[in-house]
Scaffold this active site. Structure first.
Site, short mmCIF file in Angstrom:
data_model
loop_
_atom_site.label_atom_id
_atom_site.label_comp_id
_atom_site.label_asym_id
_atom_site.label_seq_id
_atom_site.Cartn_x
_atom_site.Cartn_y
_atom_site.Cartn_z
CG ASP A 535 -0.19 -0.13 2.53
OD1 ASP A 535 0.50 0.84 2.89
OD2 ASP A 535 -0.27 -1.19 3.20
CD GLU A 615 18.71 -22.92 -16.00
OE1 GLU A 615 17.54 -23.23 -16.31
OE2 GLU A 615 19.28 -23.34 -14.96
#
Ligand code: GLA
Length: 749
Positions: A535, A615
């Site tokens: 928030d 990777e």
């Protein structure tokens, strides 16, 4: 001055670059909301009010013979209970004589440049912006209540923030049972609203619905803004889409219990109220005291949802997040949680650090399990001392190892929580929120500290700052892993128990602020089992928040898209994790995982030693790409390019820089089909007259021969007019394989 008072007609006009907000004082001093939307040239918009005598909508005593004047039908700025408005109210009070009526009238006002900061609560910082403030003082002379509505107008940002102060000027104690931050009534349309619901590991999913005749209430009584209902709502015209149409955003800057209420009244007017939830709220206001609500931000756009998002993104980035992290590139981090969970020691962490550093990762974050007797989630919370059985070289040894490799170092805390099995609980059982004589509800086998107590806040400040001072620590992950229950403080009398929820939030904010003041360059990443406290309140202290405990890229498409309606990409903690994914078991290609995570703060959440050589080699390239487009992604306009229907097949999204000189277009095919329909997406917000060239094309597609260099021949160098991309769109070549993805960068030439 962006605020004007038209004395003759008794109305205020608050103007931003593109919007106008009007407040009218009527003939008996009622404070009415007459308009919010595109600029209307300061015409008195009270002509929209029709004074209709509606049955069962009573009249203020002064207007008993003028039956068109009713609190129940007029558009209000801050409606109260008991005085004839039967819709959702913003304020509910109780006087010493038991009366629940409050009836406010205009008393005075002040218009000034600049803004007042809030003492204990987050707010929209003025920074270098021009901000003008209107303080509107309302009073109920009988009750002895003053209400000060404070409006901060951020003219260039197209945002108005509001908060409310309630003052007891009576001779006795007044109880506040509800004190919303803001209310406004929208006249004459039939809108939709969008809210963001969810659950742990699946947060902020947008749901759009018609504003019906029932009262819609979006709320949390979990002591946190919650995974379940975010304190951000949008109200928009039925035909509003991403690139056109009227829409309002209402965003509360608060991290505790909240409620957003939307009511369509008998005459079709739509009321929006936002603030602290009244579920667990009962505040005693002694004579002479005042209560300040959290701040709420209001935004309006006539240009659709993308533009509305941009208004909120920009103000959060530039006026809410701490300035120390605003214009610096934040480090690409690796977090060991999904790589080790609780199973680590210093040797393992150091070898993970070696591997991460060799791949070019910029910060290492040591997650849960480094303190107290924390070997699983049943013990240790509250004991903020290093577990030297696990970390034999101590925290400093670990941090120094990171620094010696050229990486920064960060650490996990969960300050507000405590385990029953902890030294802290054995010493201070009274520091826990729990009802007298009753066993508390447990969550993840932990309880919640009583943050309304200053001794608790002091203890946490001392413990955390001692740790921060003991080693070279640049970052805190601040977690919060359960909802509140048994909200009872042993330090407060019976009468004050209704204050504990809010005092709890104030205690958390106070702790964050003290730590921010003492360690301004330590970045806090908020977290609450992922995005349970995502928030704009937390963002005042913390420029990024772990978006979700769900790190699975295909689920993340939905979570990050929903989050993007209100919150900027620069706040969304987002990492590449291992495959198969630990939450869903799904296997998504490494590059697709990276393309999704790059639309966030970007990092890794795995054991780098377990990656293949290919990777690990890709990580360096991914970090380069992320760093290259950092400003575009973090500061540009977000474009949501696919809708619910498209998303059965693919998700597309992008970014356009504010000056329209570059754009990034992303696509993930989530349901690959044989003989597929062509995916064509229109990219909004470009310069129609410019020519854009593809200068980078990255794909996850394994069988593309040039995949290793992240380039697909053919696409690079292609040119389009802005107008073609905006009106006809970009047509993707068919993509095959498992969750294939592409990222395309366009540069204006
Ligand atoms: C929460 C967080 C995770 C991790 C764990 C540790 O669930 O969201 O990222 O930090 O706590 O216990």
């Amino acid at each position: 001055m962006a605020i004007k008072f038209y004395e003759d007609k008794k109305f205020f006009s608050l103007t931003t670059k593109n919007t106008e907000y009007q407040i009218k004082i009527n003939e008996i001093g009622m404070v009415l909301h007459t308009y919010y939307g595109k600029k209307v040239g300061s015409l008195d918009m009270s002509y929209l009010i029709k004074k209709i005598d509606r049955g069962f909508s009573g009249n203020p005593y002064e207007c008993r013979n003028e039956r068109g004047v009713s609190a129940d039908t007029l558009p209000q700025e801050y409606p109260t209970d008991g005085a004839g408005d039967y819709r959702v109210s913003a304020l509910k009070t109780e006087l010493p004589n038991g009366s629940g009526t409050c009836d406010l009238r205009y008393r005075s006002h002040e218009i000034k440049s600049g803004r007042d900061s809030l003492k204990d609560l987050p707010y929209v910082r003025a920074e270098s912006d021009r901000v003008d403030t209107l303080k509107l003082v309302l009073e109920d002379k009988i009750a002895g209540i003053l209400v000060i509505l404070s409006y901060q107008v951020f003219e260039e940002k197209d945002i108005i923030s509001r908060y409310t102060v309630i003052e007891n000027v009576s001779g006795g104690r007044i109880v506040i049972n509800k004190a919303a931050s803001a209310c406004f009534d929208i006249m004459g349309n039939d809108p939709d609203f969008i809210h963001f619901h969810g659950r742990h590991a699946m947060e902020r999913l947008p749901e759009r619905q018609k504003v019906g005749h029932e009262i819609h209430r979006i709320s949390s009584k979990r002591g946190m803004s919650s995974h379940h209902n975010n304190p951000f709502v949008i109200v928009c015209d039925r035909d509003t889409g991403e690139l056109s149409g009227n829409c309002y955003g209402i965003m509360l800057m608060y991290s505790g219990d909240h409620a957003e209420e939307i009511e369509r009244d008998q005459a079709g007017m739509v009321r929006v109220v936002s603030g602290i939830s009244d579920d667990h709220f009962r505040w005693n206001l002694e004579k002479g005291e005042s209560f300040t609500t959290p701040e709420v931000m209001l935004g309006f756009s006539g240009e659709g949802l993308s533009d509305l998002s941009f208004l909120f993104h920009r103000i959060i980035r530039e006026n809410i997040c701490p300035k120390e992290f605003r214009n610096v590139k934040r480090p690409v981090l690796i977090n060991n949680w999904e790589g080790t969970y609780f199973d680590f020691d210093d040797e393992k962490i150091k070898s993970m650090m070696d591997s991460a550093a060799s791949a070019g990762i910029e910060m290492f974050v040591l997650d849960d399990g480094w303190f107290g007797k924390r070997n699983d989630d049943h013990a240790g919370l509250g004991d903020w001392t290093v577990n030297t059985d696990k970390l034999k070289c101590g925290l400093k040894g670990i941090a120094d190892h990171a620094t010696s490799l050229g990486m920064k170092f960060g650490l996990w805390f969960e300050p507000e929580m405590i385990n029953e099995d902890s030294d802290l609980f054995r010493k201070h059982p009274e520091w826990v929120l729990r009802d007298p004589g009753r066993d508390p509800v447990m969550g993840r086998d932990q309880m919640v500290l009583d943050m309304s107590r200053t001794d608790v806040v002091d203890y946490l400040y001392d413990g955390i700052s001692a740790i921060l001072g003991s080693a070279d620590i640049s970052y805190i992950k601040w977690d919060f892993n359960r909802s509140l229950s048994n909200v009872y403080s042993s330090a407060l009398p019976a009468l004050s128990q209704g204050e504990v929820s809010h005092r709890f939030v104030l205690g958390s904010y106070a702790l964050m602020q003290r730590l921010r003041d003492a360690f301004p360059n330590v970045m806090i990443e908020g977290c609450s089992g992922g995005g349970g406290r995502f928030d704009a309140g937390i963002m005042f202290y913390s420029p990024q928040i772990w978006c979700s405990d769900n790190t699975e890229a295909i689920n993340r498409l939905k979570i990050q898209k929903g989050t993007s309606y209100g919150y900027p990409v620069s706040t969304m903690g987002s990492h590449v994790s291992a495959a198969p994914n630990h939450q869903s078991g799904r296997e998504v290609p490494f590059m697709t995982r990276a393309i999704v995570a790059m639309s966030g703060t970007f990092g890794y959440e795995l054991d780098p030693r377990k990656l293949t050589d290919d990777e690990r080699a890709m990580i360096r390239g991914q970090i380069d790409v992320f760093n290259r487009y950092y400003d575009l992604v973090h500061k540009g306009r977000v474009l949501r390019l696919s809708d619910d229907d498209d998303e059965k097949y693919y998700t597309s999204w992008g970014f356009v820089s504010e000056d329209k000189s570059e754009a990034l277009l992303n696509l993930v095919v989530t349901d690959v089909r044989a003989n597929p329909e062509i995916i064509c997406v229109r990219i909004g917000n470009l310069d129609p007259d410019a020519v854009y060239e593809v200068d980078e094309f990255i794909t996850s597609v394994q069988d593309a021969p040039d995949d290793a260099s992240f380039e697909k021949k053919g696409a690079k160098g292609e040119r389009f007019t802005g107008s073609a991309l905006m009106n006809a769109g970009y047509a993707f070549d068919p993509l095959f394989g498992v969750y294939p993805s592409v990222m395309i960068h366009f540069r204006k030439i």
